[in-house]
Scaffold this active site. Sequence first.
Site, short mmCIF file in Angstrom:
data_model
loop_
_atom_site.label_atom_id
_atom_site.label_comp_id
_atom_site.label_asym_id
_atom_site.label_seq_id
_atom_site.Cartn_x
_atom_site.Cartn_y
_atom_site.Cartn_z
N THR A 1 -26.02 55.89 -28.61
CA THR A 1 -26.92 56.72 -27.81
C THR A 1 -26.65 56.52 -26.32
O THR A 1 -26.62 55.38 -25.84
CB THR A 1 -28.39 56.37 -28.10
OG1 THR A 1 -28.64 56.55 -29.50
CG2 THR A 1 -29.33 57.24 -27.29
N GLN B 1 -13.85 46.61 -8.32
CA GLN B 1 -14.27 46.06 -7.02
C GLN B 1 -14.10 47.05 -5.87
O GLN B 1 -14.73 46.90 -4.82
CB GLN B 1 -13.49 44.79 -6.70
CG GLN B 1 -13.98 43.56 -7.44
CD GLN B 1 -15.39 43.15 -7.06
OE1 GLN B 1 -15.90 43.51 -6.01
NE2 GLN B 1 -16.04 42.41 -7.94
N ASN C 1 -10.93 40.75 -7.02
CA ASN C 1 -12.33 40.39 -6.79
C ASN C 1 -12.51 39.07 -6.04
O ASN C 1 -13.57 38.81 -5.49
CB ASN C 1 -13.08 40.31 -8.13
CG ASN C 1 -12.39 39.40 -9.13
OD1 ASN C 1 -11.24 39.63 -9.50
ND2 ASN C 1 -13.07 38.37 -9.58
N SER D 1 -17.97 49.55 -12.82
CA SER D 1 -19.29 49.07 -13.21
C SER D 1 -20.29 49.47 -12.14
O SER D 1 -20.03 49.29 -10.94
CB SER D 1 -19.31 47.54 -13.35
OG SER D 1 -18.94 47.13 -14.64
N ALA D 2 -21.46 49.97 -12.57
CA ALA D 2 -22.46 50.45 -11.61
C ALA D 2 -23.04 49.33 -10.76
O ALA D 2 -23.38 49.54 -9.59
CB ALA D 2 -23.58 51.17 -12.35
N HIS D 3 -23.17 48.13 -11.34
CA HIS D 3 -23.87 47.07 -10.60
C HIS D 3 -23.05 46.51 -9.44
O HIS D 3 -23.57 45.73 -8.64
CB HIS D 3 -24.31 45.95 -11.54
CG HIS D 3 -23.22 45.03 -11.98
ND1 HIS D 3 -23.02 43.80 -11.42
CD2 HIS D 3 -22.28 45.16 -12.95
CE1 HIS D 3 -22.00 43.19 -12.01
NE2 HIS D 3 -21.54 43.99 -12.95
N CYS E 1 -17.63 36.17 -13.73
CA CYS E 1 -17.32 36.25 -15.16
C CYS E 1 -16.56 35.03 -15.65
O CYS E 1 -16.25 34.92 -16.83
CB CYS E 1 -16.51 37.52 -15.45
SG CYS E 1 -17.44 39.02 -15.12
N ALA F 1 -17.58 47.24 -17.01
CA ALA F 1 -16.12 47.16 -16.88
C ALA F 1 -15.47 46.33 -17.97
O ALA F 1 -14.35 46.64 -18.40
CB ALA F 1 -15.75 46.62 -15.50
N THR F 2 -16.14 45.28 -18.43
CA THR F 2 -15.54 44.44 -19.47
C THR F 2 -15.32 45.24 -20.75
O THR F 2 -14.25 45.18 -21.36
CB THR F 2 -16.40 43.20 -19.74
OG1 THR F 2 -16.44 42.39 -18.56
CG2 THR F 2 -15.83 42.37 -20.88
#
Length: 392
Positions: free
Chosen positions: A242, A181, A153, A201-203, A328, A73-74
């Site tokens: 890539t 979020q 968040n 973001s996936a995490h 963050c 996301a950043t």
Amino acid sequence: MYTQLYFDYNATTPCDKEVVNAMLPYFTENFGNPSSSQHPYGWLAKSAIEDATLSIAKTLGVSSNSLVYTSGATESINMILKGVVRKKKTKGKHIITTKAEHKAVLDTCHFLEKDGFEITYLDVGIDGLISLEQLKSELRTDTILVSVLFANNETGTIQPLEEIAKLTRANGSLLFSDTTQALGKIDITSVLHLVDFACFSAHKVYGPKGIGLVYMKEMEEAHSIVSFIQGGGQQKGKRGGTLNTPLIVGFAKAIEVAYATLEKEKIRTEVLRNRLEKGLLAIDLSVSNCRSDMRLPNTVNISFPFVDGASLLSALSKTIAVSNGSACNSASVEPSHVLVAMGISPTIAFASLRLSLGRNTTEEDISMAIAVISEEVKKQRENNILWERKDH
């Protein structure tokens, strides 16, 4: 193996086993470069990415052409903000955002200010919501972009994006919302039809770290933004480099798994959140900083006056993983900028905890968290002379 209770799901989530299993073949067996178009190794990798992208697009109700992969996301925020202003600077140099945005947005805006762009930072109320009247009054003919965080968040507050979108659309300004979020906690398909840009973001949704997404509405104005990373021409020239096949496959699986039980998990988590919040508010003088009815189902933010926040976090770290704000912003010794923006005093903001629940949170976890925090707050106050004198 950690034996702590984990209440920091807004910082990151454990990678789901289904996600790990989906990714594994693309590390060792189907390891080809998706840009290698001359042999089957490349074809298999490219096909996996195409299938993953179609899966994400179908789940979120958007076109696969509207999605661009990033490292998180950043990077997505930097790509959107910097790409839009470079493309639109001939129309104007005015951006509107809020004082309660994620630091990735605020820091990027501060960078753009040094580059000659004018940023207006909207206030938020004690409920964390912006004033639609203030937004309306700040919109100008040269306002090229409005950036408003969808779900905070730290407090879970959800902004009224439908009303915000009406104002930005009427003004001819583009609308970006950081939806990181919200993904996997509530359904965001309707939100993506309101905004011109969004990011994920996936995490945050039980996927791998290091992979994110930009959503760009399918329109010429959005898709013509300047590329943030050049080199190779991947992703239709929107982001060189890539493509990370296993992480993209994992991201798609994480979204699929989350949406399979989204409503059921939302209800379950909300019940646990309410019980946790009620238990912590039973502590003398404690105050909830989640004051909007529109909020995420998993987030609790409580202040404990007459407690040193750093000491409380240090003591709790032995048994429970919690935070006092965004991961963050962990290098900062300042109080939460979100809470301060809401009008909460720095002293009280310092004495706050954010607890975020997730898929693995149980009833027993809630009971133990309430007991551990209650006992530790009591201990901290016993050593605080101001607590002894509070009634004098």
